[in-house]
Design a protein around this motif. Sequence first.
Motif, PDB file in Angstrom:
ATOM      1  N   UNK A  65       0.841  -1.199   0.000  1.00 19.86           N
ATOM      2  CA  UNK A  65       0.000   0.000   0.000  1.00 19.86           C
ATOM      3  C   UNK A  65       0.875   1.248   0.000  1.00 19.86           C
ATOM      4  N   UNK A  66       0.472   2.227  -0.800  1.00 17.62           N
ATOM      5  CA  UNK A  66       1.271   3.443  -0.968  1.00 17.62           C
ATOM      6  C   UNK A  66       0.431   4.667  -0.623  1.00 17.62           C
ATOM      7  N   UNK A  67       1.119   5.644  -0.075  1.00 17.00           N
ATOM      8  CA  UNK A  67       0.459   6.901   0.265  1.00 17.00           C
ATOM      9  C   UNK A  67       0.523   7.828  -0.958  1.00 17.00           C
ATOM     10  N   UNK A 116      -9.818   7.567   2.133  1.00 22.08           N
ATOM     11  CA  UNK A 116     -10.152   7.244   3.535  1.00 22.08           C
ATOM     12  C   UNK A 116     -10.286   8.537   4.337  1.00 22.08           C
ATOM     13  N   UNK A 145     -11.538   6.047  11.390  1.00 22.45           N
ATOM     14  CA  UNK A 145     -11.260   5.988   9.955  1.00 22.45           C
ATOM     15  C   UNK A 145     -12.432   5.333   9.238  1.00 22.45           C
ATOM     16  N   UNK A 168     -22.194   7.922  11.339  1.00 20.12           N
ATOM     17  CA  UNK A 168     -22.412   7.832  12.789  1.00 20.12           C
ATOM     18  C   UNK A 168     -23.808   8.327  13.166  1.00 20.12           C
ATOM     19  N   UNK A 171     -26.208   5.713  12.227  1.00 18.98           N
ATOM     20  CA  UNK A 171     -26.078   4.572  13.131  1.00 18.98           C
ATOM     21  C   UNK A 171     -26.845   4.820  14.438  1.00 18.98           C
TER      22      UNK A 171
ATOM     23  N   UNK B 372       5.656   3.958   0.731  1.00 16.67           N
ATOM     24  CA  UNK B 372       4.868   2.840   1.260  1.00 16.67           C
ATOM     25  C   UNK B 372       4.335   3.186   2.645  1.00 16.67           C
ATOM     26  N   UNK B 373       3.169   2.679   2.964  1.00 14.60           N
ATOM     27  CA  UNK B 373       2.685   2.892   4.329  1.00 14.60           C
ATOM     28  C   UNK B 373       3.095   1.696   5.188  1.00 14.60           C
ATOM     29  N   UNK B 377       0.330   1.826  10.118  1.00 14.26           N
ATOM     30  CA  UNK B 377      -0.554   2.798   9.459  1.00 14.26           C
ATOM     31  C   UNK B 377      -1.699   2.076   8.747  1.00 14.26           C
ATOM     32  N   UNK B 378      -1.369   0.949   8.129  1.00 13.89           N
ATOM     33  CA  UNK B 378      -2.405   0.190   7.426  1.00 13.89           C
ATOM     34  C   UNK B 378      -3.504  -0.237   8.403  1.00 13.89           C
ATOM     35  N   UNK B 380      -4.366   1.112  11.139  1.00 16.21           N
ATOM     36  CA  UNK B 380      -5.169   2.266  11.563  1.00 16.21           C
ATOM     37  C   UNK B 380      -6.145   2.682  10.466  1.00 16.21           C
ATOM     38  N   UNK B 381      -5.609   2.826   9.254  1.00 18.36           N
ATOM     39  CA  UNK B 381      -6.430   3.365   8.154  1.00 18.36           C
ATOM     40  C   UNK B 381      -7.573   2.422   7.785  1.00 18.36           C
ATOM     41  N   UNK B 382      -7.316   1.140   7.881  1.00 15.27           N
ATOM     42  CA  UNK B 382      -8.340   0.180   7.447  1.00 15.27           C
ATOM     43  C   UNK B 382      -8.976  -0.530   8.648  1.00 15.27           C
ATOM     44  N   UNK B 383      -9.037   0.164   9.776  1.00 12.77           N
ATOM     45  CA  UNK B 383      -9.627  -0.443  10.971  1.00 12.77           C
ATOM     46  C   UNK B 383     -11.113  -0.715  10.733  1.00 12.77           C
ATOM     47  N   UNK B 385     -15.082  -0.654  11.297  1.00 13.71           N
ATOM     48  CA  UNK B 385     -15.970   0.420  11.705  1.00 13.71           C
ATOM     49  C   UNK B 385     -16.232   0.330  13.206  1.00 13.71           C
ATOM     50  N   UNK B 386     -16.171   1.455  13.875  1.00 14.76           N
ATOM     51  CA  UNK B 386     -16.434   1.422  15.314  1.00 14.76           C
ATOM     52  C   UNK B 386     -17.293   2.619  15.719  1.00 14.76           C
ATOM     53  N   UNK B 387     -18.095   2.424  16.777  1.00 17.93           N
ATOM     54  CA  UNK B 387     -18.939   3.546  17.222  1.00 17.93           C
ATOM     55  C   UNK B 387     -18.104   4.607  17.922  1.00 17.93           C
TER      56      UNK B 387
END
Lengths: 220, 530
Positions: A65-67, A116, A145, A168, A171, B372-373, B377-378, B380-383, B385-387
């Motif tokens: 994955x790249x930024x 994102x 995120x 949210x 939800x 590259x991440x 970081x990956x 975190x970014x693709x965590x 879904x959370x309330x």
Amino acid sequence: MRKLLSVGFIGVYLGALGLGLVSHMLGAWNTAHPVMYYIVWDMFCGWSAYDSRIHVIAEGESQTYYRLTPTPWGELHPYGSLGREHYDVFNNHAGQIGLNVLRHTQHEPISRIFVIEEAWAKKYNLQQPVWESRYDDPKDKLSYFRVRAIMLPDSQVTERYDSWMAHQAGRMFADNPRLQADSKLNQPVFVRETPRQPVGRPFGSQSHLRFLGTSSPSAN
Amino acid sequence: MDANLSTAPNDASSNSRSQGYFFAEEVPFGMALMRMVLPPVLLIDLFYRHPWVRELYSTDGATAPLGVNFAIPSLLPEFGGGVAVALHAILIAAMICSSIGWFTRISLVTAAVLYSYFGLLDSLSTITKYTVIATHLLLLLAVSSSHKIWSVDAWLERRRNPGGPENSELPKAPVWPARLVQLLFGIIYLGAAITKMHTPSFFSGDQLMYWTMTYVNNIHPLGDWLSQYPLILSAFGYVTIVWEIGFVFAIFHRGMKWWAIAIGAFFHIMTMFTLGLYIFPMVMFSGYLGYIMTSEWQVISSWRVSGFFSTLARSIPQWLERMVPASQQRPWAAPAAYALTLGVVALAAVEVEYLRDPYKERGPNGPLTLEEITPEEFDKLFEPDRPIRPSDKLLAFDLGTLQIGEHLSNRRREFKQGERIIAQATISPPHEDMWLDCWLHESKPGSEPNQTVPGRSVVKVGQSVARETFRANFLFKVDESLPPGDYFLRLRSGRDDLAIKKFTLLPRGEVRAETEDDAQAQPEESLQAN
């Protein structure tokens, strides 16, 4: 003749300003055409309790994955210290910024691009002395995120989701057993309805509706 | 109104009054000043964005057309990088020419068209409401006679026509462009007031509070501090909306006009410090110059400080005369020089941009590579879904004794026996219907010296907080049943701690007696703890 032209200009100009004012007051036609942006004066359109930033990430075929933002050649900070992708409140353009980075860099074949959104409570923006004067608890910033869009390298958008805030809100709105039960009543077995959901009330699911905004991206 | 200072006919009929209002003839001092000041203000943005023209406005970049937000994506044509750079350079040149008044009308029209074009191509980082206001002002300048004084055009005209009016008889023109500028500002402020009326929770100060805590604009040193006082923001909100509505009426009143403008100037200066808006106020100040009518300019020109500008206004034509003597004047020279200037500027910009290599594609290793991440970081970014975490739903938890409107006006940490403490929880939207508990704890020594931590709980009160509610107040009357000392108030939602606040209870001193009025003034949801 000159005076006639002047009178005509004055009439048309004041008429246009009046149209914008009435349109804004009634909340009608103010998103009918981009030209309305020039005559509708909605400079203060509200601010949320959560701050938001945008990350554009590319997925290579090797699963690396790249930024893509900040742009590798340096980025414009149009109104302060943020790159322009952070002002894409309607999620219409950030993917294009990522594609442009791919066009002008060397990289492995890319399979997908992710837009994102990161969000956090604005109270954590306060400077430390201000925080300490009001809060007894230590600052414990937590970022949330949410994937807003997934694109292919040919710019085709394959998935598109509502904002973290709208998600949210939906939800919380849907956190109601009676409401959920009612929403499941009368659903046809074979034909799936796709009702038009009200904008900003997507019940926690993805919304493909386009936001039609007249608000300035920076609300300047 | 200033029409009586002009050459308008003195007729009582409304038609003649409107004729006089729009078509009285005056020397266009205000518009000329605006013409000189506005373009340099806009040039700050233009020069800043020029290195990114290819990326922002061309097919070789990532344009963000405003039309996309309105479902009309192909509103304007997009050009390649070189053409975009050339056009942007012409825009910069046209702005400079507008400011000095060289081929003023052509320059202003060119500037207005290209300024709008580039704005419409970039809804992320170029077009904003201040660029829209600036476009209106450029358009009104283009149809005005702002070039008739203090301009290269005026100097050239005097050279071409040496037998024309002397300097003491400056050329006059109908005032309607200036009147339109004045009406434009009145309507802008009226529209802004309508927006505020439409905005929920504007008058409670909450919207302004969140704005001052937002960092999408420039640095705003007062913002953080002011965000802690929503009551002040609420008062500012009321003052602002009254002024915005009143502006369009005040500017027609001779005695109130400059007071309204002075308040406007103060308001815009404050937006610099509280909201981080920098260019916006400068555009508005430039527009205010259009309010200066002949009689007002006569007053301004009598000030000592204006002597410098008068000297400048006299010396620049003399300097120009030395640079380009009249004997060398050719009828085609000025248009040719103007066209040549624009052409050279455009070509030079394209060449410089090529040498700059904005995408750094011609470096020693070819185009740049991607970063590259990391796996962290990956994650975190693709965590998943959370309330929203309960503590994030709470903006603040404050203690005080006096509530004005919705807000605590006297946040305190020390109370006397006999006082009533209001513990106010401010909840950020969105939140679901919540049940909040507020626990009063004694203190006990902590693990570190001089440290106290919450000890035995003394009392608990709870209340529901509806989803549309921003605040919940818990009322505690602290009488002699609680000995003086340190205490804690703990705010909880279910099993989650949201906040904790320490306060000190002092012995009863001069205690204000509770009156019947006070009791009636308590919010319905307030609960007396003991």
